[in-house]
Design a protein around this motif. Structure first.
Motif, PDB file in Angstrom:
ATOM      1  N   ALA A   8      11.901  -2.303  -5.552  1.00 58.48           N
ATOM      2  CA  ALA A   8      11.024  -3.116  -4.731  1.00 58.48           C
ATOM      3  C   ALA A   8      11.377  -2.877  -3.270  1.00 58.48           C
ATOM      4  CB  ALA A   8      11.169  -4.589  -5.087  1.00 58.48           C
ATOM      5  N   LEU A   9      10.371  -2.748  -2.426  1.00 65.70           N
ATOM      6  CA  LEU A   9      10.604  -2.392  -1.032  1.00 65.70           C
ATOM      7  C   LEU A   9      11.524  -3.400  -0.361  1.00 65.70           C
ATOM      8  CD1 LEU A   9       9.983  -0.465   1.238  1.00 65.70           C
ATOM      9  CD2 LEU A   9       7.934  -1.792   1.754  1.00 65.70           C
TER      10      LEU A   9
ATOM     11  N   ILE B 146       8.370   6.735   1.553  1.00 65.32           N
ATOM     12  CA  ILE B 146       9.365   6.548   2.604  1.00 65.32           C
ATOM     13  C   ILE B 146      10.533   7.520   2.487  1.00 65.32           C
ATOM     14  CG2 ILE B 146       8.789   4.137   2.969  1.00 65.32           C
ATOM     15  CD1 ILE B 146      10.966   3.318   1.130  1.00 65.32           C
ATOM     16  N   SER B 147      10.689   8.142   1.326  1.00 68.59           N
ATOM     17  CA  SER B 147      11.768   9.125   1.199  1.00 68.59           C
ATOM     18  C   SER B 147      11.273  10.542   1.458  1.00 68.59           C
ATOM     19  CB  SER B 147      12.411   9.038  -0.190  1.00 68.59           C
ATOM     20  OG  SER B 147      11.456   9.276  -1.204  1.00 68.59           O
ATOM     21  N   VAL B 148      10.137  10.892   0.888  1.00 65.74           N
ATOM     22  CA  VAL B 148       9.616  12.253   1.040  1.00 65.74           C
ATOM     23  C   VAL B 148       8.922  12.444   2.385  1.00 65.74           C
ATOM     24  CG1 VAL B 148       8.042  13.968   0.084  1.00 65.74           C
ATOM     25  CG2 VAL B 148       9.361  12.511  -1.444  1.00 65.74           C
ATOM     26  N   VAL B 149       8.255  11.396   2.882  1.00 63.67           N
ATOM     27  CA  VAL B 149       7.500  11.514   4.128  1.00 63.67           C
ATOM     28  C   VAL B 149       8.347  11.125   5.340  1.00 63.67           C
ATOM     29  CG1 VAL B 149       5.478  10.719   5.401  1.00 63.67           C
ATOM     30  CG2 VAL B 149       5.329  11.085   2.930  1.00 63.67           C
ATOM     31  N   ILE B 150       9.054  10.001   5.243  1.00 65.05           N
ATOM     32  CA  ILE B 150       9.764   9.466   6.408  1.00 65.05           C
ATOM     33  C   ILE B 150      11.157  10.058   6.551  1.00 65.05           C
ATOM     34  CG2 ILE B 150      10.672   7.367   7.461  1.00 65.05           C
ATOM     35  CD1 ILE B 150       8.362   5.857   6.266  1.00 65.05           C
ATOM     36  N   LEU B 151      11.883  10.206   5.428  1.00 67.07           N
ATOM     37  CA  LEU B 151      13.267  10.655   5.500  1.00 67.07           C
ATOM     38  C   LEU B 151      13.442  11.956   6.284  1.00 67.07           C
ATOM     39  CD1 LEU B 151      16.224  10.213   4.625  1.00 67.07           C
ATOM     40  CD2 LEU B 151      15.696  11.485   2.539  1.00 67.07           C
ATOM     41  N   PRO B 152      12.606  12.974   6.068  1.00 62.69           N
ATOM     42  CA  PRO B 152      12.831  14.240   6.796  1.00 62.69           C
ATOM     43  C   PRO B 152      12.696  14.125   8.311  1.00 62.69           C
ATOM     44  CG  PRO B 152      11.408  14.579   4.882  1.00 62.69           C
ATOM     45  CD  PRO B 152      11.528  13.100   5.080  1.00 62.69           C
ATOM     46  N   VAL B 153      11.969  13.128   8.814  1.00 63.28           N
ATOM     47  CA  VAL B 153      11.743  13.041  10.256  1.00 63.28           C
ATOM     48  C   VAL B 153      12.721  12.100  10.948  1.00 63.28           C
ATOM     49  CG1 VAL B 153       9.306  13.557   9.944  1.00 63.28           C
ATOM     50  CG2 VAL B 153      10.038  11.178  10.051  1.00 63.28           C
TER      51      VAL B 153
ATOM     52  N   ARG C  27       4.656  -1.739 -15.216  1.00 58.93           N
ATOM     53  CA  ARG C  27       3.961  -2.825 -14.550  1.00 58.93           C
ATOM     54  C   ARG C  27       3.414  -2.337 -13.208  1.00 58.93           C
ATOM     55  NH1 ARG C  27       9.068  -6.928 -15.382  1.00 58.93           N
ATOM     56  NH2 ARG C  27       8.995  -7.023 -17.654  1.00 58.93           N
ATOM     57  N   ARG C  28       2.386  -3.024 -12.739  1.00 61.66           N
ATOM     58  CA  ARG C  28       1.746  -2.584 -11.501  1.00 61.66           C
ATOM     59  C   ARG C  28       2.731  -2.576 -10.327  1.00 61.66           C
ATOM     60  NH1 ARG C  28      -3.241  -1.861  -9.448  1.00 61.66           N
ATOM     61  NH2 ARG C  28      -4.175  -2.399 -11.450  1.00 61.66           N
ATOM     62  N   PHE C  29       3.569  -3.616 -10.228  1.00 65.62           N
ATOM     63  CA  PHE C  29       4.486  -3.674  -9.093  1.00 65.62           C
ATOM     64  C   PHE C  29       5.557  -2.582  -9.197  1.00 65.62           C
ATOM     65  CE2 PHE C  29       6.802  -6.323 -12.121  1.00 65.62           C
ATOM     66  CZ  PHE C  29       8.119  -5.962 -11.908  1.00 65.62           C
ATOM     67  N   GLU C  30       5.873  -2.141 -10.436  1.00 63.87           N
ATOM     68  CA  GLU C  30       6.836  -1.052 -10.589  1.00 63.87           C
ATOM     69  C   GLU C  30       6.237   0.274 -10.130  1.00 63.87           C
ATOM     70  OE1 GLU C  30       9.158  -2.982 -14.436  1.00 63.87           O
ATOM     71  OE2 GLU C  30       7.547  -1.533 -14.719  1.00 63.87           O
ATOM     72  N   LEU C  31       4.979   0.497 -10.489  1.00 66.09           N
ATOM     73  CA  LEU C  31       4.300   1.706 -10.034  1.00 66.09           C
ATOM     74  C   LEU C  31       4.174   1.711  -8.514  1.00 66.09           C
ATOM     75  CD1 LEU C  31       2.756   4.299 -10.672  1.00 66.09           C
ATOM     76  CD2 LEU C  31       0.685   2.917 -10.958  1.00 66.09           C
ATOM     77  N   ALA C  32       3.821   0.558  -7.951  1.00 68.31           N
ATOM     78  CA  ALA C  32       3.705   0.459  -6.496  1.00 68.31           C
ATOM     79  C   ALA C  32       5.050   0.725  -5.826  1.00 68.31           C
ATOM     80  CB  ALA C  32       3.178  -0.924  -6.109  1.00 68.31           C
ATOM     81  N   ALA C  33       6.133   0.234  -6.431  1.00 68.08           N
ATOM     82  CA  ALA C  33       7.459   0.444  -5.855  1.00 68.08           C
ATOM     83  C   ALA C  33       7.834   1.919  -5.876  1.00 68.08           C
ATOM     84  CB  ALA C  33       8.496  -0.377  -6.624  1.00 68.08           C
ATOM     85  N   LEU C  34       7.517   2.612  -6.965  1.00 70.18           N
ATOM     86  CA  LEU C  34       7.804   4.044  -7.043  1.00 70.18           C
ATOM     87  C   LEU C  34       7.036   4.820  -5.975  1.00 70.18           C
ATOM     88  CD1 LEU C  34       7.921   4.811 -10.869  1.00 70.18           C
ATOM     89  CD2 LEU C  34       9.684   5.337  -9.197  1.00 70.18           C
ATOM     90  N   VAL C  35       5.767   4.460  -5.803  1.00 72.72           N
ATOM     91  CA  VAL C  35       4.957   5.135  -4.783  1.00 72.72           C
ATOM     92  C   VAL C  35       5.520   4.864  -3.398  1.00 72.72           C
ATOM     93  CG1 VAL C  35       2.674   5.227  -3.727  1.00 72.72           C
ATOM     94  CG2 VAL C  35       2.886   5.107  -6.213  1.00 72.72           C
ATOM     95  N   GLN C  36       5.937   3.610  -3.158  1.00 67.15           N
ATOM     96  CA  GLN C  36       6.507   3.274  -1.853  1.00 67.15           C
ATOM     97  C   GLN C  36       7.766   4.088  -1.577  1.00 67.15           C
ATOM     98  OE1 GLN C  36       7.126  -0.922  -2.175  1.00 67.15           O
ATOM     99  NE2 GLN C  36       4.978  -1.447  -1.795  1.00 67.15           N
ATOM    100  N   LEU C  37       8.630   4.180  -2.576  1.00 65.10           N
ATOM    101  CA  LEU C  37       9.862   4.937  -2.369  1.00 65.10           C
ATOM    102  C   LEU C  37       9.567   6.411  -2.144  1.00 65.10           C
ATOM    103  CD1 LEU C  37      12.980   4.717  -2.322  1.00 65.10           C
ATOM    104  CD2 LEU C  37      12.910   5.529  -4.667  1.00 65.10           C
ATOM    105  N   ALA C  38       8.586   6.946  -2.871  1.00 66.92           N
ATOM    106  CA  ALA C  38       8.216   8.348  -2.689  1.00 66.92           C
ATOM    107  C   ALA C  38       7.734   8.596  -1.269  1.00 66.92           C
ATOM    108  CB  ALA C  38       7.139   8.738  -3.700  1.00 66.92           C
TER     109      ALA C  38
END
Length: 420
Positions: free
Chosen positions: A308-309, A154-161, A141-152
């Motif tokens: 979901a975020l 905030i985890s890959v970009v934000i977590l390291p900093v 579903r669209r909201f599931e894809l959006a949730a995966l992108v959001q987690l990617a």
């Protein structure tokens, strides 16, 4: 390079091409001879060509290998253009696979043979799973894809900093560890949620229970209990799914605790492992008593997307509250305060308490006290789920679930009492 080593590497290059060609040839087996872009022989020769060009490149320089690849790419492009004019087929899979066969053939000669072979196997698996992968994509579903992108993000970009240091009372709040906890729990949850969405609950109560335990055993219990409320005949079958979801939760908690405090594995393995084994054995007995009932659950819309975020942030807030509450209760009442926090937290969420106690165990909280608090939280949470099955699903479902849960909790308590 010795001759025997060279022949081994060229043989692997040829084998890689044959593997690709076997899969592509099987996919195009119904097409008329001469209409396929590439088949078994072409792919085998392409893999061998990559190996030979790599070998020659060691003597003539890397430019030769690059020019050979560009020449092959140009040939593939012309062939694709001709095919596009003939039948409007926009697929590029075979063409990309041919280029990959050349590259992996070259890698077999110049690089690590095991890595080249493994890459070829993975690529072939992806090629052969076309229908399954497309089916999975179609179910997203669209909201599931959006949730995966959001987690990617905030985890890959934000977590390291995020800062890796403690803040607040007793420096108990570490931003990096807090968000890493959110990523771990949400990832485990989505693993079960996604598998259930792809496989479908119609595969039966067993699959539903196993995957639901990863997604959310509480949500799974509520969803299945509501189905029983609508059709009481499902109670024997769906009790199996509920109990399995609870058993998986025992293992899930052990994994989460070990991620944040590896030293807790020894203290938690016996009680939680025993509880999980008792739950699985009880589910087996319930399955036998269910007999040949074939009706399976189909409506599990109550399971929400755990990635979901808003859900992830809510868990983060709960985690902060539990960490602070556990810190103050321990400061005021010692280890008794930790147990009190475990009992209260187990009413709603066991993951937050598990992470909080695991972090404390890395300090001066003994592993015995930490494991006891975690098991207590799990016991309270399990009791709540049993009561939920009884209240929502009715007496028949509730008694079946509570009987197994009682045995599991008794087994866990016994192991804690008998440990040194």
């Amino acid at each position: 390079m010795e001759e025997i080593e060279l022949f081994r590497r060229l043989g692997l290059a040829l084998a890689i091409g044959l593997l690709f060609g076997l899969e592509r040839g099987w996919q195009a087996r119904d097409e008329a001879e001469g209409t396929r872009i590439a088949g078994l022989r072409t792919f085998a020769l392409t893999g061998l060509l990559g190996g030979i060009c790599a070998w020659l490149g060691t003597a003539t320089g890397p430019v030769f290998l690059g020019l050979a690849f560009l020449g092959l790419a140009a040939l593939v492009a012309v062939t694709y253009w001709a095919q596009l004019r003939a039948d409007d087929d926009l697929g590029l899979t075979t063409e990309v696979a041919m280029l990959l066969a050349f590259v992996l053939g070259a890698a077999a000669v110049l690089g690590d043979m095991a890595a080249a072979a493994a890459s070829a196997v993975v690529a072939t698996a992806l090629l052969s799973l076309k229908r399954i992968l497309h089916g999975w994509v179609a179910q997203i579903r669209r909201f599931e894809l959006a949730a995966l992108v959001q987690l990617a993000v905030i985890s890959v970009v934000i977590l390291p900093v995020l800062p890796r240091q403690g803040f607040g009372p007793g420096q108990a709040l570490n931003p990096h560890d807090l968000w890493w906890a959110v990523v771990i729990v949400a990832g485990l949850s989505f693993l079960g949620y996604g598998a259930m969405r792809v496989a479908g609950a119609g595969l039966g109560a067993v699959i539903t229970g196993l995957l639901g335990g990863l997604a959310s055993s509480t949500s799974t219990t509520l969803a299945l209990a509501r189905l029983v409320r609508d059709d009481a005949r499902l109670a024997p079958l769906l009790s199996v799914g509920i109990v399995l979801a609870g058993a998986v939760t025992f293992l899930r908690v052990m994994v989460v605790a070990t991620i944040f405090a590896p030293g807790l594995l020894g203290a938690l393995a016996l009680p939680l492992g025993t509880m999980a084994a008792t739950g699985i054995a009880g589910a087996g007995l319930l399955a036998l008593s269910a007999g040949r009932q074939k009706k399976t659950p189909t409506g599990l819309d109550e399971l929400s997307n755990p990635l979901a975020l808003g859900t992830a942030l809510s868990f983060g807030i709960v985690l902060v509250v539990v960490i602070l509450g556990t810190h103050y209760l321990r400061q005021w009442f010692g280890e008794s305060g930790v147990y009190a926090a475990a009992a209260v937290s187990g009413l709603t969420d066991v993951d937050a308490l598990t992470i909080s106690v695991a972090q404390l165990s890395r300090g001066d909280l003994s592993s015995q006290a930490a494991s006891g608090a975690i098991v207590l939280a799990v016991a309270v949470n399990t009791t709540v789920k049993g009561a939920m099955a009884l209240v929502v699903g009715g007496r028949d479902l509730g008694l079946r679930v509570l009987a197994v849960y009682a045995a599991a909790l008794a087994a866990g308590a016994l192991t804690l009492a008998l440990r040194p």
